[in-house]
Write an enzyme that holds these catalytic residues in place. Structure first.
Site, PDB file in Angstrom:
ATOM      1  N   SER A   1       3.819  -2.022  10.350  1.00 24.86           N
ATOM      2  CA  SER A   1       5.276  -1.910  10.440  1.00 24.86           C
ATOM      3  C   SER A   1       5.986  -3.213  10.103  1.00 24.86           C
ATOM      4  O   SER A   1       6.979  -3.585  10.743  1.00 24.86           O
ATOM      5  CB  SER A   1       5.696  -1.407  11.835  1.00 24.86           C
ATOM      6  OG  SER A   1       5.165  -0.124  12.081  1.00 24.86           O
TER       7      SER A   1
ATOM      8  N   LYS B   1       0.008   4.254  -0.168  1.00 25.46           N
ATOM      9  CA  LYS B   1      -0.660   5.374   0.495  1.00 25.46           C
ATOM     10  C   LYS B   1      -0.496   6.642  -0.367  1.00 25.46           C
ATOM     11  O   LYS B   1      -0.462   6.547  -1.591  1.00 25.46           O
ATOM     12  CB  LYS B   1      -0.151   5.548   1.927  1.00 25.46           C
ATOM     13  CG  LYS B   1      -0.301   4.247   2.744  1.00 25.46           C
ATOM     14  CD  LYS B   1      -0.010   4.422   4.201  1.00 25.46           C
ATOM     15  CE  LYS B   1      -0.199   3.095   4.931  1.00 25.46           C
ATOM     16  NZ  LYS B   1       0.009   3.221   6.387  1.00 25.46           N
TER      17      LYS B   1
ATOM     18  N   HIS C   1      -9.323   0.487   5.416  1.00 26.74           N
ATOM     19  CA  HIS C   1      -8.042   0.771   6.060  1.00 26.74           C
ATOM     20  C   HIS C   1      -8.260   1.716   7.246  1.00 26.74           C
ATOM     21  O   HIS C   1      -9.090   2.618   7.196  1.00 26.74           O
ATOM     22  CB  HIS C   1      -7.071   1.402   5.060  1.00 26.74           C
ATOM     23  CG  HIS C   1      -5.663   1.410   5.546  1.00 26.74           C
ATOM     24  ND1 HIS C   1      -5.199   2.351   6.446  1.00 26.74           N
ATOM     25  CD2 HIS C   1      -4.614   0.600   5.281  1.00 26.74           C
ATOM     26  CE1 HIS C   1      -3.928   2.109   6.711  1.00 26.74           C
ATOM     27  NE2 HIS C   1      -3.540   1.050   6.020  1.00 26.74           N
TER      28      HIS C   1
ATOM     29  N   ASN D   1       0.854  -1.190   0.000  1.00 32.42           N
ATOM     30  CA  ASN D   1       0.000   0.000   0.000  1.00 32.42           C
ATOM     31  C   ASN D   1       0.889   1.238   0.000  1.00 32.42           C
ATOM     32  O   ASN D   1       1.496   1.574   1.013  1.00 32.42           O
ATOM     33  CB  ASN D   1      -0.909  -0.020   1.235  1.00 32.42           C
ATOM     34  CG  ASN D   1      -1.805   1.197   1.325  1.00 32.42           C
ATOM     35  OD1 ASN D   1      -1.941   1.973   0.375  1.00 32.42           O
ATOM     36  ND2 ASN D   1      -2.443   1.383   2.473  1.00 32.42           N
TER      37      ASN D   1
ATOM     38  N   GLU E   1      -6.731   4.166   8.378  1.00 33.37           N
ATOM     39  CA  GLU E   1      -6.564   5.596   8.141  1.00 33.37           C
ATOM     40  C   GLU E   1      -7.846   6.216   7.585  1.00 33.37           C
ATOM     41  O   GLU E   1      -8.159   7.370   7.861  1.00 33.37           O
ATOM     42  CB  GLU E   1      -5.380   5.823   7.189  1.00 33.37           C
ATOM     43  CG  GLU E   1      -4.052   5.545   7.873  1.00 33.37           C
ATOM     44  CD  GLU E   1      -2.902   5.275   6.935  1.00 33.37           C
ATOM     45  OE1 GLU E   1      -1.802   5.005   7.436  1.00 33.37           O
ATOM     46  OE2 GLU E   1      -3.099   5.330   5.709  1.00 33.37           O
TER      47      GLU E   1
ATOM     48  N   GLU F   1      -4.652  -5.330  10.830  1.00 37.82           N
ATOM     49  CA  GLU F   1      -3.673  -4.280  11.049  1.00 37.82           C
ATOM     50  C   GLU F   1      -3.968  -3.557  12.362  1.00 37.82           C
ATOM     51  O   GLU F   1      -4.839  -2.688  12.409  1.00 37.82           O
ATOM     52  CB  GLU F   1      -3.709  -3.261   9.901  1.00 37.82           C
ATOM     53  CG  GLU F   1      -3.303  -3.835   8.559  1.00 37.82           C
ATOM     54  CD  GLU F   1      -2.986  -2.724   7.564  1.00 37.82           C
ATOM     55  OE1 GLU F   1      -1.906  -2.762   6.979  1.00 37.82           O
ATOM     56  OE2 GLU F   1      -3.819  -1.825   7.392  1.00 37.82           O
TER      57      GLU F   1
ATOM     58  N   GLY G   1       2.807   2.387  10.934  1.00 38.76           N
ATOM     59  CA  GLY G   1       3.673   3.542  10.768  1.00 38.76           C
ATOM     60  C   GLY G   1       4.361   3.998  12.029  1.00 38.76           C
ATOM     61  O   GLY G   1       4.991   5.061  12.059  1.00 38.76           O
TER      62      GLY G   1
END
Length: 249
Positions: free
Chosen positions: A212, A12, A94, A10, A96, A166, A172
């Site tokens: 990560s 992003k 996701h 991904n 985010e 996730e 991140g």
């Protein structure tokens, strides 16, 4: 039959034409495990470019898709448009988007259903926050997210879904769930699939770990029974992405 290992990248909101071309060239020219399915998700602006340049063995995913057909929905991408551009995958749910754009479980489920009905395969992201992890609500949270999808998707349609667990606290941040923590959640997800959908779906559905993932930890994670691959963020922009793809070699 054993589940085929799967690694998604991904990108992003990263990359411009030159860097995206470099990433794709590196993938095309690398020695990749032929038994690992690879799918990359560039920013929407570069989907067609990546599909044109990437080796046919590399799948291409949109980072998002809308739950309604073409229409007055400024800024969105429809399933029909993605299919027309020869894109066969979409990332849905996701964290985010759930956190920053307030996408709730029902909306994620509708997008998943729309994508599958229109002929796309889906990387369905689920995961808990640090507060939920510390309150021992991880399984409650991920099964709630999955239950929303189960209400709309038929048993047969689960063959078009790859689940990506996730933990939000590990995305991140450099923090990674231990192999034991990751395996425990993956096993719980597979148990939920067996009890809620069917034993066949539980056996065949691939469950990825994301958060990560790096070339330094991927091999240990890949040894776990219920971890069938990875959804990789920042590391997918680097040459070491190939090492993650080859985690089982």
């Amino acid at each position: 039959m054993p589940r085929q290992f799967f690694v998604g990248g991904n990108f992003k909101m990263n990359g411009v034409t030159s860097t995206i071309k470099s990433i794709v060239s590196n993938l095309n020219n690398s020695k990749r495990d032929p038994n690992t399915e690879v799918v990359v998700a560039p920013p929407a602006l570069y989907l067609a470019l990546v599909r044109e340049l990437a080796d046919p063995s590399v799948g291409v995913a949109a980072q998002n898709v809308y739950d309604k057909p073409n229409g007055a929905f400024t800024g969105e991408l429809s399933v029909e448009q993605l299919k027309d551009a020869k894109i066969d995958w979409a990332i849905v749910g996701h964290s985010e988007r759930r956190v920053l754009l307030r996408e709730d479980d029902d909306f994620v489920a509708r997008k998943t259903k729309a994508a599958i009905d229109g002929g796309l395969s889906v990387i369905l992201c689920i995961g808990e926050s640090l507060e939920e992890r510390e309150a021992t609500k991880t399984i409650e949270v991920v099964t709630r997210q999955l239950n929303a999808v189960a209400k709309l998707v038929s048993e047969e349609q689960w063959s078009k879904i790859v689940i990506a667990y996730e933990p939000i606290w590990a995305i991140g941040t450099g923090k990674v769930a231990t192999t034991t923590q990751a395996q425990e959640v993956h096993a719980a997800i597979r148990k939920w699939l067996g009890e809620t959908i069917s034993a066949k779906v539980a056996d065949e559905t691939r469950i990825l770990y994301g958060g990560s993932v790096s070339d330094g930890n991927c091999k240990d994670l890949a040894k776990e029974k219920d971890i069938d691959g990875f959804l990789v963020g920042g590391a997918s922009l680097k040459p070491a992405f190939v090492d993650i793809i080859n985690a089982r070699l």
